[in-house]
Design a protein around this motif. Structure first.
Motif, mmCIF file in Angstrom:
data_model
loop_
_atom_site.group_PDB
_atom_site.id
_atom_site.type_symbol
_atom_site.label_atom_id
_atom_site.label_comp_id
_atom_site.label_asym_id
_atom_site.label_seq_id
_atom_site.Cartn_x
_atom_site.Cartn_y
_atom_site.Cartn_z
ATOM 1 N N GLY A 170 -9.786 57.286 -74.779
ATOM 2 C CA GLY A 170 -9.795 56.560 -73.513
ATOM 3 C C GLY A 170 -9.162 57.355 -72.389
ATOM 4 O O GLY A 170 -9.612 57.307 -71.230
ATOM 5 N N SER A 189 -15.668 46.719 -71.877
ATOM 6 C CA SER A 189 -15.126 46.737 -73.228
ATOM 7 C C SER A 189 -15.500 45.471 -73.984
ATOM 8 O O SER A 189 -15.834 44.445 -73.384
ATOM 9 C CB SER A 189 -13.596 46.865 -73.149
ATOM 10 N N VAL A 197 -10.201 48.917 -79.873
ATOM 11 C CA VAL A 197 -10.627 48.636 -78.504
ATOM 12 C C VAL A 197 -9.421 48.631 -77.574
ATOM 13 O O VAL A 197 -9.454 49.188 -76.469
ATOM 14 C CB VAL A 197 -11.368 47.293 -78.433
ATOM 15 N N ARG A 200 -8.335 52.212 -76.841
ATOM 16 C CA ARG A 200 -9.212 52.900 -75.882
ATOM 17 C C ARG A 200 -8.902 52.439 -74.455
ATOM 18 O O ARG A 200 -8.824 53.255 -73.533
ATOM 19 C CB ARG A 200 -10.676 52.624 -76.221
ATOM 20 N N ALA A 201 -8.727 51.126 -74.295
ATOM 21 C CA ALA A 201 -8.410 50.580 -72.974
ATOM 22 C C ALA A 201 -7.029 51.025 -72.514
ATOM 23 O O ALA A 201 -6.815 51.313 -71.329
ATOM 24 C CB ALA A 201 -8.489 49.055 -73.007
ATOM 25 N N HIS A 204 -7.208 54.491 -71.196
ATOM 26 C CA HIS A 204 -7.792 54.424 -69.846
ATOM 27 C C HIS A 204 -6.719 54.076 -68.817
ATOM 28 O O HIS A 204 -6.592 54.741 -67.778
ATOM 29 C CB HIS A 204 -8.902 53.365 -69.858
ATOM 30 N N THR A 250 -16.446 51.450 -73.522
ATOM 31 C CA THR A 250 -15.637 51.733 -74.711
ATOM 32 C C THR A 250 -16.412 51.779 -76.027
ATOM 33 O O THR A 250 -15.807 51.994 -77.076
ATOM 34 C CB THR A 250 -14.490 50.720 -74.854
#
Length: 343
Positions: A170, A189, A197, A200-201, A204, A250
């Motif tokens: 991310g 996402s 998940v 990954r967020a 980011h 994502t």
């Protein structure tokens, strides 16, 4: 609303015996005390438990090892590739693989694990759903061996797992978009409670903060699974007075929905980076820039962890991290559109 399917764990609690005892009775294994057999059979009748008749045909003395694979949706390219990787790794050890998809339904995940365990599958590779998995403790205590892929199950503190370096993925995706001048970067996402998940967020958000860019909640869309829903959300964001100039998707399904939305979008084309490579990623113009990883390594590492745990149940739990890399194809290298200067 349909009634929840009765599981072997329900039968074990009703009969006051272990889950392993129920499994042995269901599979007609020898050397089970007759009083226990009667109790289990009475509970099966009372609760209306239905076993798969194929279980009774399994030869108890077979030398062939059978592994279970429980995944989200075999129609998703990621899961079909993972299934192939697990099957190939298992074949190298003369093992067979039984697999099933729970299609984003937690009740079906329970049913699949219970059914596989009832058919004598004592070792499973599981991609868990979101939500508490404390219920799995009963199966693990009764002899089930499990390794988790991509996600860490909630409610189980110490597990063997093979995970992607999702946080780094991310972060590098967002850093790439920032490097091309983007500051309005939207996140698309699926379910944030899933550990992969969420990571990954979080990567980011970390990249945005490091660049001095505030995280705008209005540009964060979570909980969308189907590409058509992603398409709807992307078009909604692009219709904002101050729309995003770039997107981070994502997973591969989010990327496909994003591509569908951009296909007929009349305005300036935003940049995007996806997480998960997919077969058609290079077929578009521009091609899809993605965060890629070795799915074969995910599958082989999971099988190796599973076999190691079966050989030595007392060994320390391990978490294997599979690295990720950025693959540049064009979609992530588009600069933000220039805005007309007010006079």
């Amino acid at each position: 609303m349909s009634r929840r399917r009765t599981t072997m764990a329900d039968v074990a609690r009703h009969a006051g015996v272990s889950l392993k005892t129920v499994s042995r009775v269901v599979n007609q294994e020898p050397h089970v005390r007759q009083d226990l057999v009667r109790r289990v059979q009475e509970s099966i009748t009372t609760l209306g438990f239905r076993r798969n008749e194929a279980a009774s045909r399994l030869a108890r003395g077979e030398s062939v090892l059978t592994l279970g694979l429980v995944i989200e949706n075999i129609s998703n390219e990621f899961y079909s590739r993972l299934a192939k990787a697990v099957e190939s790794a298992a074949a190298a050890h003369d093992a067979l693989v039984m697999f099933g998809s729970y299609e984003e339904r937690a009740d079906r995940e329970v049913m699949l694990i219970d059914t596989m365990y009832g058919r004598g599958v004592d070792a499973m590779v599981i991609v868990p759903t979101a939500g508490d998995h404390g219920w799995l403790g009963e199966y693990l205590a009764s002899g089930l061996t499990a390794v988790y892929v991509d996600r860490v199950p909630e409610g189980l503190a110490d597990v063997d797992a093979v995970l992607l370096d999702a946080d780094s993925g991310g972060r590098i995706a967002t850093e790439h978009l920032l490097a091309y001048g983007h500051r309005r970067i939207a996140l698309i996402s699926d379910s944030d409670p899933l550990s992969s998940v969420h990571a990954r967020a979080e990567g980011h958000r970390t990249a945005l903060r490091a660049a001095g860019v505030a995280v705008d909640p209005a540009l964060c869309v979570t909980g969308v699974f189907e590409p058509w829903r992603v398409e709807h959300e992307v078009l909604r964001l692009l219709a904002l007075p101050d729309p995003p100039t770039a997107f981070f998707a994502t997973n591969n399904r989010a990327a496909m929905g994003l591509i569908q939305a951009l296909r007929d979008h009349p305005g300036p084309r935003p940049a995007f980076v996806g997480f998960d490579d997919f077969e058609m990623a290079g077929a578009f113009t521009p091609g899809a820039t993605v965060v890629r990883y070795d799915v074969g390594r995910l599958g082989s590492a999971a099988v190796e962890l599973l076999l190691a745990r079966m050989r030595d149940p007392a060994r320390p739990r391990r978490r294997v991290t599979v690295p990720v890399e950025l693959v540049v194809r064009g979609s992530g290298e588009l600069p933000p559109p220039t805005r007309a200067m007010a006079v």
